[in-house]
Design a protein around this motif. Structure first.
Motif, PDB file in Angstrom:
ATOM      1  N   GLY A 169     -67.268  87.100 105.734  1.00 34.92           N
ATOM      2  CA  GLY A 169     -68.229  88.165 106.006  1.00 34.92           C
ATOM      3  C   GLY A 169     -67.676  89.555 105.826  1.00 34.92           C
ATOM      4  N   ALA A 170     -66.453  89.684 105.312  1.00 37.78           N
ATOM      5  CA  ALA A 170     -65.861  91.006 105.134  1.00 37.78           C
ATOM      6  C   ALA A 170     -66.625  91.779 104.064  1.00 37.78           C
ATOM      7  N   PRO A 171     -66.707  93.112 104.197  1.00 39.18           N
ATOM      8  CA  PRO A 171     -67.351  93.903 103.159  1.00 39.18           C
ATOM      9  C   PRO A 171     -66.529  93.867 101.866  1.00 39.18           C
ATOM     10  N   GLY A 172     -67.085  94.376 100.785  1.00 40.79           N
ATOM     11  CA  GLY A 172     -66.388  94.391  99.513  1.00 40.79           C
ATOM     12  C   GLY A 172     -65.035  95.077  99.610  1.00 40.79           C
ATOM     13  N   VAL A 173     -64.144  94.728  98.704  1.00 36.37           N
ATOM     14  CA  VAL A 173     -62.794  95.290  98.701  1.00 36.37           C
ATOM     15  C   VAL A 173     -62.794  96.549  97.842  1.00 36.37           C
ATOM     16  N   PRO A 174     -62.696  97.724  98.450  1.00 38.99           N
ATOM     17  CA  PRO A 174     -62.754  98.948  97.661  1.00 38.99           C
ATOM     18  C   PRO A 174     -61.437  99.220  96.944  1.00 38.99           C
ATOM     19  N   ILE A 175     -61.524  99.844  95.782  1.00 41.75           N
ATOM     20  CA  ILE A 175     -60.320 100.323  95.099  1.00 41.75           C
ATOM     21  C   ILE A 175     -59.809 101.541  95.857  1.00 41.75           C
ATOM     22  N   LEU A 176     -58.527 101.558  96.139  1.00 41.34           N
ATOM     23  CA  LEU A 176     -57.919 102.591  96.966  1.00 41.34           C
ATOM     24  C   LEU A 176     -57.312 103.676  96.076  1.00 41.34           C
ATOM     25  N   GLU A 177     -57.773 104.897  96.255  1.00 49.23           N
ATOM     26  CA  GLU A 177     -57.203 106.046  95.563  1.00 49.23           C
ATOM     27  C   GLU A 177     -56.269 106.779  96.529  1.00 49.23           C
ATOM     28  N   ALA A 178     -55.146 107.267  96.031  1.00 48.18           N
ATOM     29  CA  ALA A 178     -54.204 107.983  96.878  1.00 48.18           C
ATOM     30  C   ALA A 178     -54.695 109.405  97.131  1.00 48.18           C
ATOM     31  N   ASP A 179     -54.347 109.927  98.300  1.00 48.29           N
ATOM     32  CA  ASP A 179     -54.681 111.303  98.672  1.00 48.29           C
ATOM     33  C   ASP A 179     -53.464 112.192  98.458  1.00 48.29           C
ATOM     34  N   LEU A 180     -53.691 113.348  97.862  1.00 45.60           N
ATOM     35  CA  LEU A 180     -52.614 114.323  97.694  1.00 45.60           C
ATOM     36  C   LEU A 180     -52.349 114.977  99.051  1.00 45.60           C
ATOM     37  N   VAL A 181     -51.135 114.827  99.582  1.00 45.62           N
ATOM     38  CA  VAL A 181     -50.807 115.364 100.907  1.00 45.62           C
ATOM     39  C   VAL A 181     -49.725 116.438 100.845  1.00 45.62           C
ATOM     40  N   GLY A 182     -49.263 116.757  99.673  1.00 44.03           N
ATOM     41  CA  GLY A 182     -48.260 117.795  99.470  1.00 44.03           C
ATOM     42  C   GLY A 182     -48.249 118.173  98.020  1.00 44.03           C
ATOM     43  N   SER A 183     -47.319 119.014  97.645  1.00 39.09           N
ATOM     44  CA  SER A 183     -47.311 119.457  96.253  1.00 39.09           C
ATOM     45  C   SER A 183     -46.968 118.340  95.276  1.00 39.09           C
ATOM     46  N   HIS A 184     -46.304 117.279  95.772  1.00 37.40           N
ATOM     47  CA  HIS A 184     -45.869 116.215  94.859  1.00 37.40           C
ATOM     48  C   HIS A 184     -46.134 114.812  95.387  1.00 37.40           C
ATOM     49  N   GLU A 185     -46.745 114.677  96.563  1.00 34.21           N
ATOM     50  CA  GLU A 185     -46.863 113.374  97.222  1.00 34.21           C
ATOM     51  C   GLU A 185     -48.315 112.916  97.294  1.00 34.21           C
ATOM     52  N   TRP A 186     -48.551 111.657  96.860  1.00 32.00           N
ATOM     53  CA  TRP A 186     -49.856 111.008  96.990  1.00 32.00           C
ATOM     54  C   TRP A 186     -49.691 109.832  97.946  1.00 32.00           C
ATOM     55  N   ARG A 187     -50.505 109.801  98.983  1.00 34.44           N
ATOM     56  CA  ARG A 187     -50.361 108.809 100.041  1.00 34.44           C
ATOM     57  C   ARG A 187     -51.505 107.790  99.978  1.00 34.44           C
ATOM     58  N   TYR A 188     -51.136 106.507 100.099  1.00 31.60           N
ATOM     59  CA  TYR A 188     -52.106 105.418 100.147  1.00 31.60           C
ATOM     60  C   TYR A 188     -52.348 105.082 101.623  1.00 31.60           C
ATOM     61  N   ARG A 189     -53.553 105.340 102.090  1.00 34.27           N
ATOM     62  CA  ARG A 189     -53.852 105.185 103.517  1.00 34.27           C
ATOM     63  C   ARG A 189     -54.372 103.769 103.801  1.00 34.27           C
ATOM     64  N   THR A 190     -53.705 103.092 104.714  1.00 33.89           N
ATOM     65  CA  THR A 190     -54.118 101.758 105.149  1.00 33.89           C
ATOM     66  C   THR A 190     -53.978 101.693 106.674  1.00 33.89           C
ATOM     67  N   PRO A 191     -54.600 100.705 107.315  1.00 34.61           N
ATOM     68  CA  PRO A 191     -54.467 100.563 108.770  1.00 34.61           C
ATOM     69  C   PRO A 191     -53.221  99.808 109.203  1.00 34.61           C
ATOM     70  N   ALA A 192     -52.368  99.378 108.272  1.00 30.81           N
ATOM     71  CA  ALA A 192     -51.220  98.544 108.620  1.00 30.81           C
ATOM     72  C   ALA A 192     -50.173  99.337 109.404  1.00 30.81           C
ATOM     73  N   PRO A 193     -49.770  98.871 110.579  1.00 31.99           N
ATOM     74  CA  PRO A 193     -48.724  99.590 111.325  1.00 31.99           C
ATOM     75  C   PRO A 193     -47.321  99.337 110.785  1.00 31.99           C
ATOM     76  N   GLU A 194     -47.154  98.276 109.994  1.00 29.18           N
ATOM     77  CA  GLU A 194     -45.806  97.915 109.529  1.00 29.18           C
ATOM     78  C   GLU A 194     -45.332  98.726 108.339  1.00 29.18           C
ATOM     79  N   PHE A 195     -46.240  99.326 107.587  1.00 36.24           N
ATOM     80  CA  PHE A 195     -45.797 100.004 106.363  1.00 36.24           C
ATOM     81  C   PHE A 195     -46.716 101.156 105.986  1.00 36.24           C
ATOM     82  N   ALA A 196     -46.152 102.062 105.186  1.00 33.21           N
ATOM     83  CA  ALA A 196     -46.913 103.119 104.515  1.00 33.21           C
ATOM     84  C   ALA A 196     -46.263 103.335 103.153  1.00 33.21           C
ATOM     85  N   LEU A 197     -47.070 103.657 102.160  1.00 29.88           N
ATOM     86  CA  LEU A 197     -46.580 103.832 100.801  1.00 29.88           C
ATOM     87  C   LEU A 197     -47.070 105.161 100.246  1.00 29.88           C
ATOM     88  N   SER A 198     -46.144 105.902  99.626  1.00 27.52           N
ATOM     89  CA  SER A 198     -46.482 107.157  98.955  1.00 27.52           C
ATOM     90  C   SER A 198     -45.951 107.127  97.534  1.00 27.52           C
TER      91      SER A 198
END
Length: 412
Positions: free
Chosen positions: A307-336
């Protein structure tokens, strides 16, 4: 800060050229190279090159002094282990259909199999640790995948478009209950079909797929990618119920830089392409087909989310002059992702244990008075005790990825 050497994992679905080319090695490689692991997973930890140029297991390094390497807060929250695993992934052929359990399901399943005495290395073991395994994949090349169940109504349209009389009972089942319960009933029916029934149905469905592709004329055809994928999977796994199951899933194409986040219960299969993958440091996989490995149908059905909703394609957000961050709810990891033109520099504040991986160009990483030349396919380990670091691009543009602990909820 130390240079980090990844551990190559050779699986049949891997590529003989993709990872070797990225890392500047001779191609083709001797064996298919499917993944390059940068982490401290017990199955194959990466190796840190110490001050005497001697390789040391990252797992052993963490065991020697968890607070210095991980930080007191990380040890208190996750224990004395690195909570994430970073990978390069190169799929030349499709991976198995699979899903991962939730944290509660993993803990219960692990305890149950331990109580039953199932060896950890047994081929029928489902839970090799008590942890969940959310994951994020970011495309380095065009990346093809199946992920999550398509809406029941759209799947009815696809199956009707194939015009296969033998499918009529199944179309009727789903059309009569076009919701998550209907999807569960249809998937369960297909994955448990007796061999004789499966061998009769699959060829008829494949004939319908061929006809669909051949007789479209000028009319728009909405399901070309899905139909072609079923035909391709049938060539590799003839007679596998996973070929039918693939027609129930969203067919997704990622362009370089786009991501896909997969939480517990999401049935998925990576089909082709190269990407960066980061996940919670677990090895729990429930398979659903397209594999000669163990398929535990009752356990798979226990963890699947229809019953999960569709899986959206994730676009990174620009959070600095050179960094794009992929936002997820996972507490174990973050990727930029970092993008620097030739000669540009970016400074990063301390944020716990980190791994930097360069995927194009070359850069100099400076931290605490030390510097390491980070070429394409190379990585560095930065423990929690290290001060701020600086990345300086060389004579060409640089792309690098940073793996770290999950962000605070307000930053995700």
């Amino acid at each position: 800060m130390h240079r980090l050497e990844g551990a190559v994992r050779s699986y049949a679905w891997g590529s003989r050229t993709a990872i070797a080319t990225l890392c500047g090695r001779t191609v083709p490689s001797d064996h298919p190279e499917a993944e390059l692991w940068f982490g401290a997973h017990p199955a194959d930890p990466a190796r840190v090159i110490d001050d005497d140029h001697v390789p040391v297991s990252l797992l052993d390094l963490l065991d020697e002094d968890p607070p210095a390497q991980l930080g007191d807060d990380i040890v208190e929250r996750f224990g004395p282990r690195l909570p994430f695993l970073l990978k390069l992934l190169a799929a030349e052929e499709p991976l198995s259909l699979q899903a991962h359990p939730s944290a509660a399901q993993a803990a219960e399943g692990y305890a149950r199999e331990e109580a039953l005495g199932v060896p950890l290395d047994s081929s029928v073991r489902n839970y090799r640790d008590p942890n969940h395994k959310p994951e994020l994949v970011v495309a380095l090349t065009r990346f093809e995948a199946l992920a999550g169940f398509r809406s029941a109504a759209r799947t009815v349209e696809l199956l009707e478009a194939l015009r296969v009389p033998e499918l009529d009972p199944y179309v009727g089942l789903l059309a009569g209950q076009p919701d998550s319960d209907g999807l569960r009933a249809l998937f369960t029916t297909w994955i448990t079909l007796p061999a004789q029934a499966l061998s009769a149905l699959v060829p008829r469905v494949l004939d319908g797929c061929v006809t669909y592709l051949a007789t479209g004329g000028d009319a728009p055809r909405e399901f070309v990618a899905e139909v072609r994928t079923a035909l391709q999977l049938a060539e590799i796994y003839p007679g596998d119920a996973g070929v039918l199951a693939s027609l129930l899933l969203n067919r997704i194409t990622l362009e370089p830089g786009q991501g896909l986040y997969l939480d517990a219960g999401n049935l998925h299969a990576y089909l082709h392409g190269m990407g960066i993958e980061i996940m919670a440091n677990s090895d729990n996989v429930l398979r659903g087909g397209l594999t000669p490995k163990h398929v535990d149908v009752p356990e798979l059905l226990r963890v699947l989310d229809f019953g999960a909703p569709g899986v959206p394609i994730l676009e990174a957000d620009l959070v600095g002059s050179h960094e794009w961050r992929y936002r997820t709810p996972a507490p174990e990891f973050a990727l930029s992702r970092f993008e620097l033109d030739a000669g540009e520099t970016v400074s990063l504040a301390p944020c716990g244990p980190q791994i930097l991986l360069c995927t194009s160009g070359s850069a100099t990483v400076e931290c605490g008075g030390e510097s390491i030349e980070l070429g394409q396919g190379r990585s560095v380990w930065l423990p929690a005790s290290d001060p701020k670091l600086e990345i300086r691009a060389g004579d060409a543009a640089v792309q690098a990825f940073r793996a770290r602990l999950g962000l605070d909820p307000g930053d995700r």
